[in-house]
Design an enzyme around this catalytic site. Structure first.
Site, PDB file in Angstrom:
ATOM      1  N   MET A 128      17.174  19.371   4.844  1.00 12.86           N
ATOM      2  CA  MET A 128      17.827  18.122   4.663  1.00 12.86           C
ATOM      3  C   MET A 128      16.616  17.324   4.496  1.00 12.86           C
ATOM      4  O   MET A 128      15.733  17.253   5.233  1.00 12.86           O
ATOM      5  CB  MET A 128      18.782  17.736   6.097  1.00 12.86           C
ATOM      6  CG  MET A 128      19.067  16.276   5.867  1.00 12.86           C
ATOM      7  SD  MET A 128      19.774  15.825   7.552  1.00 12.86           S
ATOM      8  CE  MET A 128      18.652  15.695   8.861  1.00 12.86           C
ATOM      9  N   ASP A 130      16.551  12.755   2.586  1.00 12.88           N
ATOM     10  CA  ASP A 130      17.011  11.314   2.719  1.00 12.88           C
ATOM     11  C   ASP A 130      18.403  11.305   3.239  1.00 12.88           C
ATOM     12  O   ASP A 130      19.430  11.812   2.546  1.00 12.88           O
ATOM     13  CB  ASP A 130      16.928  10.655   1.224  1.00 12.88           C
ATOM     14  CG  ASP A 130      15.535  10.974   0.426  1.00 12.88           C
ATOM     15  OD1 ASP A 130      14.557  11.762   1.164  1.00 12.88           O
ATOM     16  OD2 ASP A 130      15.426  10.310  -0.656  1.00 12.88           O
ATOM     17  N   ARG A 253      14.534   5.503 -10.040  1.00 20.11           N
ATOM     18  CA  ARG A 253      15.452   6.117  -8.913  1.00 20.11           C
ATOM     19  C   ARG A 253      15.870   5.272  -7.705  1.00 20.11           C
ATOM     20  O   ARG A 253      15.423   4.341  -7.284  1.00 20.11           O
ATOM     21  CB  ARG A 253      14.676   7.340  -8.370  1.00 20.11           C
ATOM     22  CG  ARG A 253      13.662   7.403  -7.805  1.00 20.11           C
ATOM     23  CD  ARG A 253      13.153   8.936  -7.485  1.00 20.11           C
ATOM     24  NE  ARG A 253      11.697   9.120  -7.071  1.00 20.11           N
ATOM     25  CZ  ARG A 253      10.688   9.350  -7.741  1.00 20.11           C
ATOM     26  NH1 ARG A 253      10.739   9.161  -8.922  1.00 20.11           N
ATOM     27  NH2 ARG A 253       9.487   9.224  -7.185  1.00 20.11           N
ATOM     28  N   GLU A 308       9.969   4.440  -4.210  1.00 17.72           N
ATOM     29  CA  GLU A 308      11.398   5.010  -4.042  1.00 17.72           C
ATOM     30  C   GLU A 308      12.176   4.467  -2.751  1.00 17.72           C
ATOM     31  O   GLU A 308      11.734   3.866  -2.196  1.00 17.72           O
ATOM     32  CB  GLU A 308      11.177   6.531  -4.226  1.00 17.72           C
ATOM     33  CG  GLU A 308      10.326   7.066  -3.264  1.00 17.72           C
ATOM     34  CD  GLU A 308      10.220   8.746  -3.513  1.00 17.72           C
ATOM     35  OE1 GLU A 308      10.785   9.107  -4.289  1.00 17.72           O
ATOM     36  OE2 GLU A 308       9.691   9.290  -2.603  1.00 17.72           O
TER      37      GLU A 308
END
Length: 642
Positions: A128, A130, A253, A308
């Site tokens: 896992m 973000d 992104r 990001e």
């Protein structure tokens, strides 16, 4: 509530570096316009104090090649070969790079099983990263997250999905979105949810195309009447946004939650860079299908590299409440946050948003985004907030990655955690920063309690607190005498990471707590303060974590983390620590400075202990110490809930 008084016993078996020869172990009873002209102006600016941590950018590998390389790692008893994951695909480094020549540690099943947390969210198995699209909808809190359903290493990124009534007990649902279209075949990456005034949900996310171009895509619930939002439909016209001419295909992104302007148009920002200047692009839309790139950028900071997982939201200057993302006006400032691809830290700054010019300026340029304040000074990245409209609070999620070897993660079958959700508010007392505090719901897990007052911790001593466990909520308040502070000489060179950690010696520190400690202190994780005095007589307080003696394992990255914490006149030093097996989250001075550590004990798992310690040359008093043992949260598949 258990009460106790302090007693003293001597021990010759304490293994704690730098303490005096006459160590004392005290036992007591019971924390679209062109960008170039605008950016040219920034190119001449110098950014002071920003450190870029370079990363090895390995060649692009297929998933099968990655699996083969992993297999070779597991089969090799001599060394663990570092592998880069994510960089070649166009996202931040996802692997822990230990370096060449690191021997794998012989982890036992008992050690690895112990690392599973009890009240932090993690999937049942596999990788896992973000947190994505958090929101509250029809009685349920939703968390989506970057997930690899096939392996405990990064790759094959889809969206996992979990729901909760209280942000503590979680139910796993089926995958929300998978990489099944040309525009996201290489990954369904990070995105955000926007809840419209009509009750509709807009989900925007970054997809990596069949040519590894980063594009923005739209998805909506298949059945808006379903409170669990189990099924999602991707817009047939995706992608809705592609990189502008000036932006490279892998530098575009992570769209934010949108906010509504006074002109009736929605805005959102997307992270990017030009050369080494981190930037946030602003788009306007009326329907989330058609967009216009606003001329210039919301903000840019030279030298900070790729931004990001950007976030942008208002905070109230007058009330201790959260605000809907579209709120603006008097008594409001805006937080701009970016996750820096270059050094893997989350930076934020508080400033003023001007809707007329679509720009944001920091209150303090010295503490601009990427060069100043951080959400968390430990292992913490790719965070995202959302507005909880039911309780009028802004909630912060953060991804807590591993700091052990990839081989160990494969052996245990999972990797990464999410933080305990934190409430974020503006610090009206200091006026310079945010404060973060665990959601109140976590207190429902508290069970047995130990409460102590006025514990004197002498110089060079270690005090055992008679409460054991790997699941604790610790609240401690420390006081150093004014006389000791007054008579202290200047100490201007202290730094958490370079000044010897918890084993160093100073006049006014370090002092604090040792958690997840083995009885002889051969393993321990230190959470502590250090007070330094400047040549002008002003005090500067440091808050730190020392992981360097947290484990006897050898295939780990162990650091001393920390920073300064604002302490106002008349305030005592306070810390809250949440301990949950392999994670330690600490909040100093009400959450002005926060640190998260991942730790992997090998000996302390058989009855982890808690100690107070003082490596200062003056006595310290713990004026208040409250410790609760914590029961486990219920986290399991939805089908098991009935």
């Amino acid at each position: 509530m258990a009460m106790a008084t302090a007693t003293v016993r001597h021990s010759e078996d304490i293994e704690y570096a730098q303490l005096p020869e006459n160590d004392r172990l005290q036992a007591t009873g019971k924390k679209s316009r062109r960008l170039w002209p605008f950016l040219a102006a920034f190119s001449v600016l110098l950014v002071v104090g920003f450190i870029v941590v370079s990363r090895e950018d390995a060649g692009k590998e297929s998933l099968e090649n990655q699996r083969q390389e992993t297999s070779r790692q597991v089969g090799s008893p001599e060394v663990v070969r570092p592998i880069s994951r994510g960089k070649s695909a166009g996202v931040s480094e996802k692997a822990v790079i230990l370096g060449y020549g690191v021997s794998p540690y012989p982890w036992t099943n008992a050690m690895l099983a112990w690392q599973v947390t009890s009240y932090h969210f993690q999937p049942e198995r596999n990788w896992m990263n973000d947190p994505n699209g958090p929101l509250y909808y029809k009685g349920w809190y939703h968390l989506f997250y970057q997930y690899n359903p096939d392996s405990a290493v990064w790759g094959n990124i889809t969206w996992g999905h979990t729901v909760s009534k209280d942000l503590i007990h979680w139910l796993y649902l089926d995958l929300a979105m998978v990489r099944d279209q040309w525009y996201d075949i290489n990954g369904v990456w990070t995105g955000s949810a926007t809840l419209l005034p009509t009750g509709e949900i807009i989900m925007l996310y970054t997809g990596s195309t069949n040519e590894s171009v980063q594009v923005q895509n739209l998805a909506i619930p298949a059945d808006p009447s379903d409170p669990l939002l189990k099924d999602w439909v991707k817009y047939s016209g995706n992608p809705v946004l592609t990189p502008p001419q000036e932006i490279l295909p892998k530098d575009f992104r992570d769209p934010t939650t949108a906010w509504l302007g006074s002109d009736g148009l929605w805005r959102l920002i997307i992270g990017s860079k030009i050369n080494k200047t981190g930037i946030s692009l602003v788009y306007k839309t009326s329907d989330f299908v058609n967009y216009k790139l606003v001329e210039g950028v919301l903000h840019a900071v030279p030298g900070t590299g790729m931004w990001e997982c950007v976030d942008f939201y208002p905070v109230s200057l007058t009330e201790n409440v959260g605000l809907d993302t579209s709120v603006n006006g008097p008594g409001v400032k805006h937080v701009l946050k970016a996750s820096l691809d270059d050094n893997k830290h989350d930076y934020y700054a508080i400033g003023v948003y001007d809707e007329a010019t679509e720009t944001w300026l920091p209150d303090d340029p010295v503490n601009d985004v990427g060069i100043g304040l951080r959400y968390d000074y430990g292992k913490f990245y790719a965070s995202k907030t959302f507005y909880d409209q039911v309780k009028q609070r802004r909630i912060l999620w953060g991804w807590i990655g591993e700091t052990d070897s990839e081989q160990a993660d494969i052996q245990k079958g999972w990797a990464s955690l999410q933080t305990i959700p934190r409430v974020v508010t503006y610090d009206t007392k200091s006026g310079t920063n945010l404060v973060q505090w665990p959601i109140e719901e976590v207190e429902s897990l508290r069970t047995s309690n130990v409460s102590l007052d006025n514990i004197k911790v002498d110089p060079g001593s270690v005090v055992h607190v008679d409460i054991n466990g790997a699941q604790l909520d610790v609240n401690a308040v420390f006081e150093v005498s004014k006389e000791a502070i007054k008579n202290t000489e200047a100490d201007v060179l202290y730094n958490c990471s370079t000044s010897g950690g918890a084993a160093g010696r100073g006049v006014l520190g370090p002092f604090g707590l040792l958690v997840l400690a083995e009885e002889s202190l051969s393993e321990q994780t230190a959470v502590y303060f250090y007070i330094a005095k400047g040549v002008d007589g002003n005090l500067q307080t440091f808050f730190c974590h020392d992981e360097t003696r947290s484990s006897k394992a050898t295939d780990l990255v162990e650091r001393v983390y920390g920073s300064t914490v604002p302490v106002l006149s008349g305030e005592k030093l306070s810390v809250r620590i949440l301990v949950d097996h392999s994670i330690v989250e600490s909040f100093a001075q009400g959450g002005r400075t926060c640190i998260t550590s991942r730790v992997y004990p090998t000996r302390a798992i058989y009855g982890p202990r808690l100690f107070l310690f003082n490596n200062a040359s003056t006595s310290v008093t713990v004026t208040s110490l409250n410790i609760w043992q914590m029961t486990s949260a219920l986290i399991h598949p939805f089908e098991q809930s009935s």
